[in-house]
Enzyme design. Structure first.
Site, mmCIF file in Angstrom:
data_model
loop_
_atom_site.group_PDB
_atom_site.id
_atom_site.type_symbol
_atom_site.label_atom_id
_atom_site.label_comp_id
_atom_site.label_asym_id
_atom_site.label_seq_id
_atom_site.Cartn_x
_atom_site.Cartn_y
_atom_site.Cartn_z
ATOM 1 N N ALA A 177 0.986 1.466 14.422
ATOM 2 C CA ALA A 177 1.910 0.607 13.685
ATOM 3 C C ALA A 177 3.041 1.480 13.151
ATOM 4 O O ALA A 177 2.789 2.530 12.565
ATOM 5 C CB ALA A 177 1.187 -0.073 12.532
ATOM 6 N N LYS A 178 4.265 1.045 13.387
ATOM 7 C CA LYS A 178 5.391 1.752 12.771
ATOM 8 C C LYS A 178 5.517 1.163 11.372
ATOM 9 O O LYS A 178 6.268 0.214 11.135
ATOM 10 C CB LYS A 178 6.656 1.556 13.618
ATOM 11 N N ALA A 179 4.669 1.693 10.494
ATOM 12 C CA ALA A 179 4.487 1.104 9.172
ATOM 13 C C ALA A 179 5.279 1.879 8.124
ATOM 14 O O ALA A 179 5.330 3.108 8.163
ATOM 15 C CB ALA A 179 3.008 1.117 8.803
ATOM 16 N N TYR A 183 5.687 6.661 6.551
ATOM 17 C CA TYR A 183 6.835 7.571 6.504
ATOM 18 C C TYR A 183 6.881 8.460 5.275
ATOM 19 O O TYR A 183 7.718 9.348 5.175
ATOM 20 C CB TYR A 183 8.136 6.783 6.753
#
Ligand code: PMP
Length: 326
Positions: A177-179, A183
């Site tokens: 998941a690019k959650a 980051y």
């Protein structure tokens, strides 16, 4: 002067780019409507703001002979939906609507080239960790964000340090998941690298193998073969995938495998790939010169073809481009 791969505030000022994104003008797509830029607001009790459970994409539009086009639009939207599925966020819109929204924010803001940021977040309908009564909200913004690479980085490459921060473990946060919350790791790693005088961080996975940059996938070249970490150690990058296709069309072999830190030191060439960073040569890692210490010939070829493709200069990759006007 220490220069990040990413434009810092000083660079933005020099290039006349506004520093405060909230002060730009134009429109942002929010929950199905075009909202004037200054009015695209959320409440401080927004759930994602507190816990970081949200998903997003970083997308680019480029000027082409056929007008502005979004690079691999559908692939980005597909990844956004996969990210939302992993995190159990109910998507209130279908893919076609979000594709149209991304085209619309470029078109209606009158941009030739743009960075596009779709993001799905949980609202202020509740604060509990149960997160079972929350609505998913969706925003799509776009603004001019010139290449993260200054010409010197593009031509000569950047200096990189192995990070003291480990890249997320696959069973701690969901790395496919690019959650949003993922980051934190990237920001810590990038700032550490910059504080030490480097331009980017190279993160290792929890077993000590090479994973990726703070916002890029990594490739090595040795004896004309490309190597890149397996997807268990890195984000399924869309630029990475584009490089796979370009490399294959150039007759180059790409192998996905576990890579050790010292394999990077002895590579002939190394480079990062990402939507924002595009294709950036790496000329030094942990004070070891990589190859000849400048952009190598394989990197140069792949970078050139990539940068031509995104602007419509490589007809065989026209299927990657979605015009914003149709
Ligand atoms: N890894 C990480 C951690 C990233 O944030 C990104 C940027 N999305 C990438 C790799 C590269 O992915 P893409 O080529 O799809 O931009």
């Amino acid at each position: 002067r220490i220069r990040s791969l990413y434009l810092n505030d000083q660079d933005r000022r020099c290039k006349g780019i506004h520093m405060d994104l909230s002060k730009l003008s134009g429109h942002i797509w929010l929950d199905g409507e075009m909202v004037p830029w200054q009015e695209a607001r959320v409440h401080v009790l927004t759930h994602t703001f507190h816990y970081g459970l949200g998903v997003f994409e970083g997308v680019r539009a480029y000027q082409t002979p056929d007008g502005p086009c979004i690079f691999r639009l559908e692939d980005h939207t597909d990844r956004l939906f996969r990210s939302a599925h992993i995190l159990r966020m109910d998507m209130p819109f279908d893919k076609e609507t979000l594709n149209a929204a991304q085209r619309a924010v470029v078109r209606e803001n009158g941009l030739d080239e743009a960075y596009i940021r779709p993001m799905c977040f949980l609202g202020s309908e509740g604060m509990g960790l149960r997160a079972d009564n929350l609505k998913t909200h969706v925003m799509v913004a776009s603004w001019p964000w010139p290449s993260y690479m200054d010409p010197e980085a593009r031509d000569r490459g950047i200096r990189v340090a192995t990070s003291s921060y480990t890249r997320h473990h696959v069973n701690i946060t969901m790395c496919k998941a690019k959650a949003n919350g993922n980051y934190i790791n990237s920001i810590l790693a990038l700032r550490e690298a910059m504080d030490a005088g480097f331009e980017e961080a190279l993160l290792l996975d929890n077993e000590g193998y090479v994973a990726e940059g703070s916002g890029e996938n990594v490739f090595l070249v040795r004896d004309n073969v490309l190597y890149t970490p397996e997807l268990t150690s890195c984000l399924e990058g869309i630029t990475r995938d584009s490089i796979f296709r370009i490399a294959a069309d150039q007759g180059l072999t790409v192998k996905e495998k576990r890579i050790t830190r010292d394999e990077v030191y002895v590579a002939d060439e190394a480079f990062f790939t990402g939507t924002a960073a595009e294709v950036v040569p790496i000329r030094e890692v942990d004070h070891r010169r990589i190859g000849s210490g400048t952009r190598g010939p394989v990197t140069e070829t792949l970078q050139r073809i990539y940068l031509e493709s995104v602007r419509g200069g490589q007809p065989q990759y026209a299927d990657w481009l979605a015009p914003v006007v149709n």
